[in-house]
Design an enzyme around this catalytic site. Structure first.
Site, PDB file in Angstrom:
ATOM      1  N   LYS A 109       0.850  -1.189   0.000  1.00  0.00           N
ATOM      2  CA  LYS A 109       0.000   0.000   0.000  1.00  0.00           C
ATOM      3  C   LYS A 109       0.880   1.231   0.000  1.00  0.00           C
ATOM      4  CE  LYS A 109      -4.509   0.832   0.345  1.00  0.00           C
ATOM      5  NZ  LYS A 109      -5.586  -0.119   0.013  1.00  0.00           N
TER       6      LYS A 109
HETATM    7  N1  GLU Z   1      -7.337  -0.014  -3.142  1.00  0.00           N
HETATM    8  C1  GLU Z   1      -8.056  -1.219  -3.428  1.00  0.00           C
HETATM    9  C2  GLU Z   1      -8.093  -2.113  -2.202  1.00  0.00           C
HETATM   10  O1  GLU Z   1      -7.955  -1.643  -1.091  1.00  0.00           O
HETATM   11  C3  GLU Z   1      -7.567  -1.914  -4.688  1.00  0.00           C
HETATM   12  C4  GLU Z   1      -6.152  -2.360  -4.666  1.00  0.00           C
HETATM   13  C5  GLU Z   1      -5.644  -2.878  -6.034  1.00  0.00           C
HETATM   14  O2  GLU Z   1      -6.418  -2.986  -6.962  1.00  0.00           O
HETATM   15  O3  GLU Z   1      -4.447  -3.163  -6.086  1.00  0.00           O
HETATM   16  O4  GLU Z   1      -8.342  -3.280  -2.280  1.00  0.00           O
END
Ligand code: GLU
Length: 419
Positions: A109
């Site tokens: 993240k």
């Molecule tokens: N931000 C989204 C999540 O928390 C998608 C993450 C992604 O597609 O890599 O799952």
């Protein structure tokens, strides 16, 4: 932020949920040590020339929690409340999430502490590009693949893809997912989180014998995940009776006209003031009589002090980490069924995986194909988690963690330790 006050640290929650599941599955101490903590943490300083000519320094982060099952994967958040601990929590949840839906990714993240609502498009572009160059050593289609999250979108991904490609000297669409279609994005990615939430709600309603038609729905948060979930539930005949965003909450017990509300939100950035709705307080929204409550905003929204007021039969976590462990225990005691975040909102990263596969193959699929594959992944994963919940008599969150953590544990055990 007007929604119910959040309390507690998300990373403490992530660690506590890990320990609870690891205890329930009797995971050995060595494996726990190997998989619990982030593999890599990077903090970066991002100087940006603002439109008024002054320099503002932002702080940003990229955390790779695990690469045991494949490249790190997870979104990038732009928000005033972003902290390193929040990003570590979100990265940890990505690891278990990708494992629950069994896609070959680890978890990561990123985030930048900023207030994107008060920045111009040019300022956002400069900040995104400088952040990208700062995290450049970590990212890449085989290493770590960012995607949208709170207050980032396909345009943000286009700037990241362009910056990365310019520095490498050729176009590399696979470095991010959630891109615009014209740059190698996937059909269905923009709606994928909400669509995935919808499929798991369908499965849960079937299990609980709640008819979706006429079911009363309350949605907290009206960004990408919340608005698409509301739209699909509305189309399926459910009655969305209340919605909130960071500015206010609205209610109409006869049901809100969701397509019109989405239209207004796109134009004005707000839900408050919608015709045929009354304004209510955030605490009232969570306490409404309904069948389905969808927290689709931020972490720690349902906690020890307000979980007791929830009257829904089913809570579907479209957001990451919206319910604290103390909140969980209260919902559980009151017999409220939970679809945990790492299952419920995994549709986004699942279609991100489809996008990455399409980019790698330079071959693109049709929308119907994507929906069908997504439905299969979400409903199979729901069934797998439900089975653990029923057989081991553990709450749904622990069941999902047992499935996800178990798959990651297996991967590290087979790989062994380098060197
Ligand atoms: N931000 C989204 C999540 O928390 C998608 C993450 C992604 O597609 O890599 O799952």
């Amino acid at each position: 932020m007007l929604t119910t006050k959040s309390i507690g640290n998300a990373y403490d929650v992530a660690l506590e949920n890990f320990d609870t599941a690891a205890d329930a599955m009797e995971l050995d101490k060595d494996t726990r040590e190997m998989i619990k903590y982030p593999e890599r943490v990077l903090t970066v300083s991002i100087p940006v020339k603002m439109d008024d000519g002054r320099i503002h320094r932002f702080e940003g982060f990229r955390v790779q929690h695990s690469t045991a099952r494949g490249p790190a994967k997870g979104g990038i958040r732009f928000h005033p409340q972003v902290t390193l601990d929040e990003v570590k929590a979100l990265a940890t949840w990505m690891t278990w999430k990708c494992a629950v839906v069994n896609i070959p990714f680890g978890g990561g993240k990123g985030g930048v502490t900023c207030d994107p609502k008060n920045m111009s498009r040019n300022e956002l572009e400069r900040m995104t590009r400088r952040y990208t160059s700062a995290i450049l050593p970590l990212i890449g289609p085989e290493q770590d693949i960012p995607a949208p999250d709170v207050y980032t979108n396909p345009q943000t991904m286009a700037w990241i893809m362009d910056t990365f490609s310019m520095i490498k000297g050729y176009s590399i669409p696979g470095v991010v997912t959630g891109k615009p279609i014209s740059l190698g994005g996937s059909l269905g990615r923009n709606e994928a989180t909400g669509r995935g939430v919808f499929y798991t709600v369908e499965s849960a309603c079937e299990h609980l014998k709640i008819p979706l038609k006429g079911a009363r729905v309350v949605v907290q948060g009206f960004g990408n995940a919340g608005s698409v979930t509301a739209q699909l539930l509305h189309e399926a005949g459910a009655k969305v009776i209340a919605v909130s965003d960071s500015n206010g909450c609205i209610h109409n017990k006869k049901g809100l006209n969701i397509p019109e509300l989405i239209h207004m939100k796109t134009l004005t950035g707000r839900v408050e003031g919608f015709p045929e709705s009354e304004t209510i307080r955030p605490e009232e929204l969570l306490a409404l009589e309904c069948e389905i409550l969808v927290p689709a905003a931020l972490e720690n929204m349902i906690h020890a002090d307000n979980a007791g007021a929830v009257k829904a039969r089913l809570v579907a976590e479209a957001a990451n980490g919206p319910v604290t462990p103390a909140g969980d225990r209260i919902l559980e005691k009151n017999g409220i069924f939970l679809i945990p975040d790492i299952l419920c909102n995994a549709g986004g990263v699942t279609v991100s995986y489809f996008e990455w596969v399409q980019d790698e193959q330079h071959l693109f699929w049709e929308a119907q194909d994507i929906y069908k594959r997504l439905e299969r992944v979400m409903k199979t994963s729901f069934r797998d988690v439900l089975k653990i919940h029923l057989e081991r008599k553990v709450p749904m969150r622990i069941a999902a963690n047992i499935l996800g953590i178990g798959r990651v544990a297996e991967a590290v055990q087979i790989r062994g330790i380098y060197p």
